[in-house]
Design an enzyme around this catalytic site. Sequence first.
Site, mmCIF file in Angstrom:
data_model
loop_
_atom_site.group_PDB
_atom_site.id
_atom_site.type_symbol
_atom_site.label_atom_id
_atom_site.label_comp_id
_atom_site.label_asym_id
_atom_site.label_seq_id
_atom_site.Cartn_x
_atom_site.Cartn_y
_atom_site.Cartn_z
ATOM 1 C CG ASN A 163 37.524 39.335 29.841
ATOM 2 O OD1 ASN A 163 37.788 38.347 30.634
ATOM 3 N ND2 ASN A 163 38.775 39.853 29.046
ATOM 4 C CB CYS A 164 34.150 40.296 35.084
ATOM 5 S SG CYS A 164 33.850 41.519 36.178
ATOM 6 C CB VAL A 165 34.723 45.514 32.034
ATOM 7 C CG1 VAL A 165 33.489 46.143 32.687
ATOM 8 C CG2 VAL A 165 35.359 46.737 31.584
#
Lengths: 93, 118, 129
Positions: free
Chosen positions: C78-80
């Site tokens: 995931n892109c945080v």
Amino acid sequence: MILHHIQDSVEQSSGLTTCLRYIALGDSILLSGNAINCLLKREWRAKLANLRVVALKEDVNARGLQDYLKDVKQISYNEFVELSLEHEKVISW
Amino acid sequence: MKKLCIIFRQAPHGTAHGREGLDLSLLSASFEQEVSLLFSDEGLLTLLKSQDPESIGSKDYIAALGALSLYDIETVLVCQESMQALGLELEDLRIDLSAALPTEISKHLAEVDEVLVF
Amino acid sequence: MSKFIIQVNSAAYGSASSYSAYRFAKAAIENGHTIEKVFFYQDGVLNTNHLNSPASDEFDLKQAWVELHQLHGVALVNCVSAALRRGVLSESEAKENQYSHWNMQAPFTMGGLGELVIGIETADRLVSF
């Protein structure tokens, strides 16, 4: 050589319009999802007439469009994978 | 090092596409990739002067466009056809650039390694 | 044999793109290629919400991603920052923000956008959905 990948209906997204503005000789277009629906429209058929266009077979069948798009080359996901490698890059508009 | 072209096709503020596209542009450049930007269709409204996104609850990410040269992002293209369609002139835009013809844009897209569209 | 990175930008439910991304990833593996990483960006992070609860007779896309990881070791990242803004948090982000609940867990992981960039650099081909 670019594979232009369009997923959204032309009624919702300018993706295909933008793609057609920049498409070059040797490029191909893959229509998937609701992007396929434009093939029912005479206006879009004319715009795509001299281009290499394929549609994702599962998405055509899922929408009940198989009888209407018999003249369009249709490919499986396995063929999509190989097509993405035959081209230098994939642009998902 | 790869050549990445990031395309801003959708208008700013109504969705987060532009903001997340710019985040990726700056980050890719800081990871030593050769990044170019293309503004087309309503995406070129991103470049208008006197925007006030905070007044509608959006972040003013537009200001970061002034820092492109600090990130070594030197190739910034705007589509001339989209400019005409929107009735805009180069002096309406907040950064100095020249408008590119569709054929010049096609050539650029052919030259880069990957293209990401926002 | 080629190495792909798949970028997923749309929600698991409400858009057909994420399912298409999954099918592409699966087909690539079946064809003998490898998936370096599936990177979830923009609304794509909503694929990784552990609380996604489709009806029992519906396709469970989140579970399908988990199985892709279990069977083929595909990294699911995931892109945080995109995730936090959309309410997708792992235990560590929840604790940092003093929340007692979280909704993202292994095999999904949080990473920075740098993971996407490095993935693009090392893969032979990027395909976005």
